[in-house]
Each structure stands twice: as C-alpha cells, then as structure tokens.
Design a protein around this motif. Structure first.
Motif, PDB file in Angstrom:
ATOM      1  N   VAL A  39       0.829  -1.132   0.002  1.00 22.83           N
ATOM      2  CA  VAL A  39       0.142  -0.033  -0.090  1.00 22.83           C
ATOM      3  C   VAL A  39       0.784   1.247  -0.056  1.00 22.83           C
ATOM      4  CG1 VAL A  39      -1.692   1.307   1.245  1.00 22.83           C
ATOM      5  CG2 VAL A  39      -1.835  -1.084   1.114  1.00 22.83           C
ATOM      6  N   LEU A  40       1.938   1.238   0.955  1.00 20.73           N
ATOM      7  CA  LEU A  40       2.821   2.473   0.912  1.00 20.73           C
ATOM      8  C   LEU A  40       3.474   2.595  -0.473  1.00 20.73           C
ATOM      9  CD1 LEU A  40       3.880   4.695   2.488  1.00 20.73           C
ATOM     10  CD2 LEU A  40       5.810   2.995   3.387  1.00 20.73           C
ATOM     11  N   ARG A  41       4.098   1.441  -0.988  1.00 21.32           N
ATOM     12  CA  ARG A  41       4.635   1.428  -2.355  1.00 21.32           C
ATOM     13  C   ARG A  41       3.752   2.157  -3.205  1.00 21.32           C
ATOM     14  NH1 ARG A  41       6.609  -3.242  -1.579  1.00 21.32           N
ATOM     15  NH2 ARG A  41       4.913  -4.397  -2.682  1.00 21.32           N
ATOM     16  N   GLU A  42       2.466   1.848  -3.498  1.00 21.80           N
ATOM     17  CA  GLU A  42       1.524   2.550  -4.277  1.00 21.80           C
ATOM     18  C   GLU A  42       1.541   4.021  -3.987  1.00 21.80           C
ATOM     19  OE1 GLU A  42       0.090   1.444  -7.167  1.00 21.80           O
ATOM     20  OE2 GLU A  42       1.295  -0.156  -6.953  1.00 21.80           O
ATOM     21  N   LEU A  43       1.214   4.411  -2.730  1.00 21.31           N
ATOM     22  CA  LEU A  43       1.253   5.731  -2.463  1.00 21.31           C
ATOM     23  C   LEU A  43       2.457   6.372  -2.929  1.00 21.31           C
ATOM     24  CD1 LEU A  43      -0.277   5.430   1.187  1.00 21.31           C
ATOM     25  CD2 LEU A  43      -1.481   6.082  -1.038  1.00 21.31           C
ATOM     26  N   VAL A  44       3.697   5.886  -2.833  1.00 23.00           N
ATOM     27  CA  VAL A  44       4.799   6.594  -2.924  1.00 23.00           C
ATOM     28  C   VAL A  44       4.968   6.463  -4.537  1.00 23.00           C
ATOM     29  CG1 VAL A  44       7.223   6.218  -3.198  1.00 23.00           C
ATOM     30  CG2 VAL A  44       6.179   5.863  -0.958  1.00 23.00           C
ATOM     31  N   ARG A  45       4.524   5.646  -5.145  1.00 19.60           N
ATOM     32  CA  ARG A  45       4.318   5.740  -6.756  1.00 19.60           C
ATOM     33  C   ARG A  45       3.564   6.967  -7.157  1.00 19.60           C
ATOM     34  NH1 ARG A  45       3.199   0.968  -7.947  1.00 19.60           N
ATOM     35  NH2 ARG A  45       5.212   0.249  -8.285  1.00 19.60           N
ATOM     36  N   GLY A  46       2.576   7.201  -6.391  1.00 26.69           N
ATOM     37  CA  GLY A  46       1.727   8.237  -6.810  1.00 26.69           C
ATOM     38  C   GLY A  46       2.268   9.698  -6.472  1.00 26.69           C
ATOM     39  N   ALA A  47       2.930   9.800  -5.254  1.00 28.02           N
ATOM     40  CA  ALA A  47       3.712  10.786  -4.953  1.00 28.02           C
ATOM     41  C   ALA A  47       4.890  11.307  -5.972  1.00 28.02           C
ATOM     42  CB  ALA A  47       4.499  10.749  -3.462  1.00 28.02           C
ATOM     43  N   HIS A  48       5.592  10.020  -6.355  1.00 32.70           N
ATOM     44  CA  HIS A  48       6.455  10.489  -7.693  1.00 32.70           C
ATOM     45  C   HIS A  48       5.827  11.131  -8.655  1.00 32.70           C
ATOM     46  CE1 HIS A  48       9.509   7.223  -5.673  1.00 32.70           C
ATOM     47  NE2 HIS A  48       9.603   8.564  -4.741  1.00 32.70           N
ATOM     48  N   GLN A  49       4.795  10.701  -9.033  1.00 29.92           N
ATOM     49  CA  GLN A  49       4.108  11.103 -10.189  1.00 29.92           C
ATOM     50  C   GLN A  49       3.767  12.828 -10.020  1.00 29.92           C
ATOM     51  OE1 GLN A  49       0.888   8.402 -10.750  1.00 29.92           O
ATOM     52  NE2 GLN A  49       2.078   6.801 -12.022  1.00 29.92           N
ATOM     53  N   GLY A  50       3.200  12.911  -8.576  1.00 29.59           N
ATOM     54  CA  GLY A  50       2.920  14.381  -8.357  1.00 29.59           C
ATOM     55  C   GLY A  50       4.169  15.246  -8.495  1.00 29.59           C
ATOM     56  N   HIS A  51       4.948  14.650  -8.167  1.00 29.64           N
ATOM     57  CA  HIS A  51       6.510  15.405  -8.211  1.00 29.64           C
ATOM     58  C   HIS A  51       6.808  15.969  -9.333  1.00 29.64           C
ATOM     59  CE1 HIS A  51      10.959  15.616  -6.968  1.00 29.64           C
ATOM     60  NE2 HIS A  51      10.721  16.507  -7.394  1.00 29.64           N
ATOM     61  N   ALA A  52       7.067  14.750 -10.429  1.00 28.03           N
ATOM     62  CA  ALA A  52       7.126  14.839 -11.854  1.00 28.03           C
ATOM     63  C   ALA A  52       6.126  15.969 -12.449  1.00 28.03           C
ATOM     64  CB  ALA A  52       7.130  13.578 -12.409  1.00 28.03           C
ATOM     65  N   VAL A  53       4.790  15.884 -12.226  1.00 33.53           N
ATOM     66  CA  VAL A  53       3.933  16.931 -12.561  1.00 33.53           C
ATOM     67  C   VAL A  53       4.482  18.353 -12.106  1.00 33.53           C
ATOM     68  CG1 VAL A  53       1.595  17.834 -12.694  1.00 33.53           C
ATOM     69  CG2 VAL A  53       1.920  15.524 -12.946  1.00 33.53           C
ATOM     70  N   MET A  54       4.809  18.523 -10.951  1.00 35.28           N
ATOM     71  CA  MET A  54       5.326  19.634 -10.526  1.00 35.28           C
ATOM     72  C   MET A  54       6.616  20.097 -11.281  1.00 35.28           C
ATOM     73  SD  MET A  54       6.903  20.866  -6.676  1.00 35.28           S
ATOM     74  CE  MET A  54       8.663  20.215  -7.423  1.00 35.28           C
ATOM     75  N   CYS A  55       7.282  19.367 -11.517  1.00 29.08           N
ATOM     76  CA  CYS A  55       8.758  19.612 -11.989  1.00 29.08           C
ATOM     77  C   CYS A  55       8.254  20.104 -13.550  1.00 29.08           C
ATOM     78  CB  CYS A  55       9.487  18.272 -12.272  1.00 29.08           C
ATOM     79  SG  CYS A  55      10.390  17.998 -10.838  1.00 29.08           S
ATOM     80  N   ALA A  56       7.334  19.475 -14.235  1.00 33.43           N
ATOM     81  CA  ALA A  56       7.031  20.135 -15.461  1.00 33.43           C
ATOM     82  C   ALA A  56       6.557  21.488 -15.344  1.00 33.43           C
ATOM     83  CB  ALA A  56       6.100  19.179 -16.221  1.00 33.43           C
ATOM     84  N   GLU A  57       5.924  21.840 -14.581  1.00 30.01           N
ATOM     85  CA  GLU A  57       5.126  23.236 -14.205  1.00 30.01           C
ATOM     86  C   GLU A  57       6.430  24.091 -13.835  1.00 30.01           C
ATOM     87  OE1 GLU A  57       1.565  25.446 -12.046  1.00 30.01           O
ATOM     88  OE2 GLU A  57       1.746  23.383 -11.698  1.00 30.01           O
ATOM     89  N   VAL A  58       7.198  23.604 -13.194  1.00 30.32           N
ATOM     90  CA  VAL A  58       8.432  24.671 -12.894  1.00 30.32           C
ATOM     91  C   VAL A  58       9.348  25.052 -14.048  1.00 30.32           C
ATOM     92  CG1 VAL A  58      10.668  24.526 -11.750  1.00 30.32           C
ATOM     93  CG2 VAL A  58       8.722  23.769 -10.317  1.00 30.32           C
ATOM     94  N   VAL A  59       9.222  24.123 -14.984  1.00 28.45           N
ATOM     95  CA  VAL A  59      10.053  24.325 -16.128  1.00 28.45           C
ATOM     96  C   VAL A  59       9.453  25.396 -16.923  1.00 28.45           C
ATOM     97  CG1 VAL A  59      11.081  23.216 -18.299  1.00 28.45           C
ATOM     98  CG2 VAL A  59      11.484  22.029 -16.264  1.00 28.45           C
ATOM     99  N   HIS A  60       8.238  25.247 -17.109  1.00 32.37           N
ATOM    100  CA  HIS A  60       7.454  26.190 -17.871  1.00 32.37           C
ATOM    101  C   HIS A  60       7.485  27.439 -17.224  1.00 32.37           C
ATOM    102  CE1 HIS A  60       4.182  27.810 -19.996  1.00 32.37           C
ATOM    103  NE2 HIS A  60       3.381  28.174 -18.795  1.00 32.37           N
ATOM    104  N   LEU A  61       7.614  27.464 -15.840  1.00 28.42           N
ATOM    105  CA  LEU A  61       7.188  29.034 -15.128  1.00 28.42           C
ATOM    106  C   LEU A  61       8.922  29.648 -15.134  1.00 28.42           C
ATOM    107  CD1 LEU A  61       5.147  27.944 -12.282  1.00 28.42           C
ATOM    108  CD2 LEU A  61       4.529  29.583 -14.127  1.00 28.42           C
ATOM    109  N   LEU A  62       9.996  28.749 -15.106  1.00 27.44           N
ATOM    110  CA  LEU A  62      11.313  29.259 -14.978  1.00 27.44           C
ATOM    111  C   LEU A  62      12.232  29.186 -16.130  1.00 27.44           C
ATOM    112  CD1 LEU A  62      12.057  27.541 -11.667  1.00 27.44           C
ATOM    113  CD2 LEU A  62      11.133  29.886 -11.900  1.00 27.44           C
ATOM    114  N   ALA A  63      11.743  28.909 -17.193  1.00 29.94           N
ATOM    115  CA  ALA A  63      12.450  28.740 -18.499  1.00 29.94           C
ATOM    116  C   ALA A  63      12.485  30.139 -18.937  1.00 29.94           C
ATOM    117  CB  ALA A  63      11.751  27.917 -19.707  1.00 29.94           C
ATOM    118  N   ALA A  64      13.768  30.677 -19.342  1.00 27.50           N
ATOM    119  CA  ALA A  64      13.837  32.063 -20.147  1.00 27.50           C
ATOM    120  C   ALA A  64      13.616  31.923 -21.376  1.00 27.50           C
ATOM    121  CB  ALA A  64      15.437  32.338 -19.866  1.00 27.50           C
ATOM    122  N   GLY A  65      13.588  30.942 -22.126  1.00 24.69           N
ATOM    123  CA  GLY A  65      13.130  30.755 -23.441  1.00 24.69           C
ATOM    124  C   GLY A  65      12.657  29.264 -23.817  1.00 24.69           C
ATOM    125  N   GLU A  66      13.234  28.496 -24.635  1.00 25.58           N
ATOM    126  CA  GLU A  66      12.925  27.210 -24.838  1.00 25.58           C
ATOM    127  C   GLU A  66      13.719  26.327 -23.811  1.00 25.58           C
ATOM    128  OE1 GLU A  66      12.816  23.728 -28.319  1.00 25.58           O
ATOM    129  OE2 GLU A  66      13.441  25.637 -29.019  1.00 25.58           O
TER     130      GLU A  66
END
Length: 213
Positions: A135-162
């Motif tokens: 159960v914890l393993r599945e919860l951790v997998r979901g947390a990792h996916q949420g972290h990846a989603v945040m990182c994609a948004e961060v790249v969009h917000l912090l990129a000076a160009g492409e």
C-alpha cells in the motif's frame, strides 16, 4: 386560532467540528512523524501512535486508513505543515503571479530547500516501508508522479526561453530529498550550500549551459 410566532431553528454549523477534527488530524500526523523518525517503519505501530497522540486505534484507521496512509500523512505534514501535499504547497507559492524570473527562481529554491531539510528524517523510513508494504509502495508511486507533474510546471514557469530537452527529468533529480541527503550526509553540505548549488543547477538544467560551453 391565532398563530404564534415560532422561533426559527438555528442552522447547524459544522465548521467548528471540522476545524477540531483537522486540528486533531494534524496533531496525530505530527506525533506519527516524530515516532517514525525515532523508531523506524517496523518499530512504529498504530497502537504506539494512538497512545502517544491520545486517540484510539479505531480513530487512526478511520482517519488514515492504514499504517501506510498514516505514514504518508506524517511525511507530508513534516514537509508541508498544514498546507497538505506537494501540489497545494507548490500552488501556495503563486509563482505565476511573480513577473520577475529571478524572483520566481529564488522563491522556488527556498521552498525546495526548506522542504527537503524537513523531510530528511523520514526519507530512510519511507524506503524501508515501501519495500515491505504494498500500500505504501503505491502511495509513494503516486507521490513520485505528482513530483514529476510539479517539475514540468516549474520548467514552464522558470524557463527564460525554450527549455532544454531533459529539463523536467533534471529538475526532478535536483529536487528529490535523496539528492539533498546525499550531499548533506556524505559530503557535509549545509542547507545554505545546497540552496546555492540548487539555484545554479536549476538554471542550467532548464535553460541549458551558457553559450560557448
């Protein structure tokens, strides 16, 4: 027959009860975070947490579902406090409302540094627990996916160009708690040194190396 005025029944206000329940939930999660850090995954039982928090085991299972659910609540509370999980804490930064790119980067670096430092005591427990509890393993997998989603948004917000081709994956690696702990425990880095390195590394990861390199 003359009708008498009947006092209107006051509507039931459940907000106080909800607030009390949320305070109790936060208290239990804080107690659990301390116990997991002290005793590890195997040494921390629902009975121990219930006793230390002054609640029943039945309330724990009703509120958190399982030991895995309790641990993840403790982990998030340690890292983000009353703000809930990563997504809500990240949204509270309101990076999109900040017009200055460097100020956005500074705000994000401060957020990440504070989070990974607070979460440090439970990272090793998370790994041990996920090895044993599906159960914890599945919860951790979901947390990792949420972290990846945040990182994609961060790249969009912090990129000076492409953005650079591997920007999202590099930001994901840079902002993991394990990355901070490796530098802190194996190389003696302070949070301040990590923050300075993180800022430089994020800029390079997102925009690529400076021209000519």
């Amino acid at each position: 027959m003359e009708e008498k005025d009947v006092p209107a029944r006051r509507a039931y206000d459940a907000s106080g009860r909800r607030a009390a329940a949320e305070q109790r939930r936060l208290h239990v999660a804080e107690v659990a975070a301390r116990l997991f850090a002290e005793h590890g995954w195997n040494g921390t039982t629902l009975a121990l947490v219930a006793e230390e928090a002054g609640v029943s085991v039945e309330l724990l299972t009703k509120t958190f579902g399982s030991k895995a659910g309790l641990f993840m609540a403790a982990f998030r509370t340690l890292g983000f406090g009353h703000r809930g999980g990563l997504q809500s804490a990240f949204a509270d930064l309101r990076l999109a409302d900040e017009p200055d790119l460097d100020a956005r980067l500074d705000r994000f670096v401060e957020f990440v540094t504070a989070t990974v430092v607070r979460m440090g005591p439970l990272v090793w427990v998370l790994g041990h627990g996920a090895e044993q509890d599906p159960v914890l393993r599945e919860l951790v997998r979901g947390a990792h996916q949420g972290h990846a989603v945040m990182c994609a948004e961060v790249v969009h917000l912090l990129a000076a160009g492409e953005a650079a081709p591997d920007a999202v994956d590099e930001v994901y690696l840079l902002t993991r708690s394990e990355t901070y702990l490796t530098l802190a425990q194996h190389r003696g880095w302070t949070p301040e040194r990590y923050a300075a390195w993180l800022r430089r590394s994020l800029r390079t990861a997102i925009d690529g190396p400076p021209a000519g390199r």
